[in-house]
Design a protein around this motif. Structure first.
Motif, PDB file in Angstrom:
ATOM      1  N   ARG A  63      29.863  40.336  44.809  1.00 47.02           N
ATOM      2  CA  ARG A  63      29.928  39.078  45.522  1.00 47.02           C
ATOM      3  C   ARG A  63      28.825  38.990  46.574  1.00 47.02           C
ATOM      4  O   ARG A  63      28.229  37.945  46.787  1.00 47.02           O
ATOM      5  CB  ARG A  63      31.304  38.894  46.167  1.00 47.02           C
ATOM      6  CG  ARG A  63      32.348  38.308  45.198  1.00 47.02           C
ATOM      7  CD  ARG A  63      33.762  38.554  45.672  1.00 47.02           C
ATOM      8  NE  ARG A  63      34.737  37.774  44.950  1.00 47.02           N
ATOM      9  CZ  ARG A  63      35.064  37.917  43.669  1.00 47.02           C
ATOM     10  NH1 ARG A  63      34.429  38.816  42.935  1.00 47.02           N
ATOM     11  NH2 ARG A  63      36.008  37.169  43.098  1.00 47.02           N
ATOM     12  N   CYS A  91      25.915  36.189  46.594  1.00 54.65           N
ATOM     13  CA  CYS A  91      25.729  35.302  47.740  1.00 54.65           C
ATOM     14  C   CYS A  91      24.321  35.413  48.324  1.00 54.65           C
ATOM     15  O   CYS A  91      23.731  34.413  48.745  1.00 54.65           O
ATOM     16  CB  CYS A  91      26.776  35.605  48.817  1.00 54.65           C
ATOM     17  SG  CYS A  91      28.449  35.089  48.352  1.00 54.65           S
ATOM     18  N   GLY A 120      39.292  31.896  43.097  1.00 54.03           N
ATOM     19  CA  GLY A 120      39.153  33.001  44.042  1.00 54.03           C
ATOM     20  C   GLY A 120      37.701  33.304  44.355  1.00 54.03           C
ATOM     21  O   GLY A 120      37.347  33.594  45.500  1.00 54.03           O
ATOM     22  N   PHE A 121      36.842  33.225  43.344  1.00 56.15           N
ATOM     23  CA  PHE A 121      35.416  33.464  43.565  1.00 56.15           C
ATOM     24  C   PHE A 121      34.821  32.369  44.441  1.00 56.15           C
ATOM     25  O   PHE A 121      34.036  32.658  45.361  1.00 56.15           O
ATOM     26  CB  PHE A 121      34.673  33.534  42.229  1.00 56.15           C
ATOM     27  CG  PHE A 121      33.234  33.946  42.359  1.00 56.15           C
ATOM     28  CD1 PHE A 121      32.878  35.277  42.448  1.00 56.15           C
ATOM     29  CD2 PHE A 121      32.218  32.997  42.401  1.00 56.15           C
ATOM     30  CE1 PHE A 121      31.547  35.676  42.583  1.00 56.15           C
ATOM     31  CE2 PHE A 121      30.896  33.370  42.527  1.00 56.15           C
ATOM     32  CZ  PHE A 121      30.560  34.713  42.620  1.00 56.15           C
ATOM     33  N   ARG A 125      36.366  30.612  46.627  1.00 61.91           N
ATOM     34  CA  ARG A 125      36.879  30.839  47.989  1.00 61.91           C
ATOM     35  C   ARG A 125      36.116  31.961  48.680  1.00 61.91           C
ATOM     36  O   ARG A 125      35.778  31.866  49.867  1.00 61.91           O
ATOM     37  CB  ARG A 125      38.375  31.163  47.935  1.00 61.91           C
ATOM     38  CG  ARG A 125      39.045  31.251  49.305  1.00 61.91           C
ATOM     39  CD  ARG A 125      40.536  31.477  49.191  1.00 61.91           C
ATOM     40  NE  ARG A 125      41.194  30.324  48.581  1.00 61.91           N
ATOM     41  CZ  ARG A 125      41.675  30.293  47.348  1.00 61.91           C
ATOM     42  NH1 ARG A 125      41.533  31.353  46.547  1.00 61.91           N
ATOM     43  NH2 ARG A 125      42.258  29.214  46.874  1.00 61.91           N
ATOM     44  N   ASP A 126      35.823  33.017  47.933  1.00 64.36           N
ATOM     45  CA  ASP A 126      35.092  34.145  48.522  1.00 64.36           C
ATOM     46  C   ASP A 126      33.672  33.752  48.918  1.00 64.36           C
ATOM     47  O   ASP A 126      33.193  34.123  49.993  1.00 64.36           O
ATOM     48  CB  ASP A 126      35.036  35.313  47.526  1.00 64.36           C
ATOM     49  CG  ASP A 126      36.385  35.997  47.357  1.00 64.36           C
ATOM     50  OD1 ASP A 126      37.295  35.717  48.170  1.00 64.36           O
ATOM     51  OD2 ASP A 126      36.526  36.800  46.422  1.00 64.36           O
ATOM     52  N   GLY A 145      33.788  31.792  52.020  1.00 63.95           N
ATOM     53  CA  GLY A 145      34.083  32.638  53.170  1.00 63.95           C
ATOM     54  C   GLY A 145      32.887  33.451  53.625  1.00 63.95           C
ATOM     55  O   GLY A 145      32.678  33.652  54.827  1.00 63.95           O
ATOM     56  N   ILE A 146      32.079  33.913  52.672  1.00 67.61           N
ATOM     57  CA  ILE A 146      30.918  34.738  53.006  1.00 67.61           C
ATOM     58  C   ILE A 146      29.776  33.892  53.572  1.00 67.61           C
ATOM     59  O   ILE A 146      29.141  34.271  54.569  1.00 67.61           O
ATOM     60  CB  ILE A 146      30.427  35.514  51.759  1.00 67.61           C
ATOM     61  CG1 ILE A 146      31.475  36.564  51.345  1.00 67.61           C
ATOM     62  CG2 ILE A 146      29.086  36.194  52.031  1.00 67.61           C
ATOM     63  CD1 ILE A 146      31.194  37.213  49.998  1.00 67.61           C
TER      64      ILE A 146
END
Length: 261
Positions: A117, A121, A152-153, A155-156, A159-160
């Motif tokens: 991830r 990113c 979920g990806f 969302r991650d 968040g990052i």
């Protein structure tokens, strides 16, 4: 929010003819799907811009034909590919500046042992920042076969990267990934700038609006709460409708729903 239709609905009709057909039938907003390299030439972009201006049509977004090689070019261990692809994608951004589009649709990577991830990113943010140099927002689309295929990806990533990201939600791709499209709405939140929408039900996941059971009005209501500036583009496979009148009718239904919010 603004409703519109993707030129990809009419594929393999040449994109300039698809744009003309949509415009002459009263479609007021489109997403342009670039199908090959020659369509990125300045002269071609200017001709497309002239059609948009002639019929007072707004181009909300551009979708690249190179999406299938994005995993190899942006997310491999061979970093020179990334450098080259960043330069190539500037051609898209220049095209977008000519036609007045602000959202660029990005599929991203398909995964692999080296694609964490954090690495995803890092690479995506480089493209995002490059887009911003041209006034373009590079938005990650949820595509079932890609890393972005899970809420979920999404969302991650949000968040990052915080404010240095944006998302396109595709309702049929969410269903292909066996997820509820509303899960992607909540995962992307206020960073959602664009939607590829279609109806769904017993007859399939990519139907004309009104042919299925998907709660389109509920979806639009929530999207409007999150980002009232988002584009809403009807994107159907060619087998999902009979003729351009079907696209016009569905676009009109979407527009009326949006007006009623």
């Amino acid at each position: 929010m603004i409703a519109g239709v993707s030129t990809s609905c009419l594929y393999p009709r040449p994109v300039e003819d698809s744009l003309y057909d949509l415009a002459v039938n009263g479609i007021s907003a489109v997403e342009i799907f670039i199908n090959t390299h020659s369509e990125l030439k300045k002269s071609f972009a200017c001709a497309m811009a002239e059609t948009l201006k002639r019929f007072d049509v707004k181009c909300l977004a551009v979708h690249p034909f190179t999406c299938e090689i994005e995993p190899m070019m942006f997310f491999s261990d061979y970093e020179r590919r990334m450098d080259d692809m960043l330069e190539y994608y500037k051609l898209y951004f220049q095209f977008m500046n000519t036609v007045g589009a602000e959202t660029f649709v990005f599929h991203g990577g398909k995964g692999g042992p080296s694609t964490s991830r954090e690495m995803f990113c890092e690479r995506y943010s480089k493209l995002y920042r490059t887009g911003k140099e041209f006034g373009v927002t590079v938005a990650l689309e949820n595509v079932a076969r890609c890393l972005s295929g899970t809420s979920g990806f999404i969302r991650d990533v949000s968040g990052i990267l915080g404010n240095e990201c944006a998302f396109v939600i595709d309702t049929k791709q969410a269903l292909s990934a066996k997820e509820n499209p509303f899960s992607f709405l909540e995962a992307g939140g206020k960073r959602i700038v664009h939607t590829h929408i279609s109806d769904s039900g017993e007859m399939g996941d990519c139907l004309l609006i009104g042919r299925g059971r998907f709660p389109v009005k509920k979806y639009l209501t929530r999207l409007n709460e999150l980002n009232p500036e988002s584009g809403v583009i009807l994107e159907l496979y060619r087998s999902g409708f009979t003729g351009i009148s079907d696209l016009v009718k569905s676009n009109n239904v979407l527009s009326k729903m949006i007006e009623g919010l």
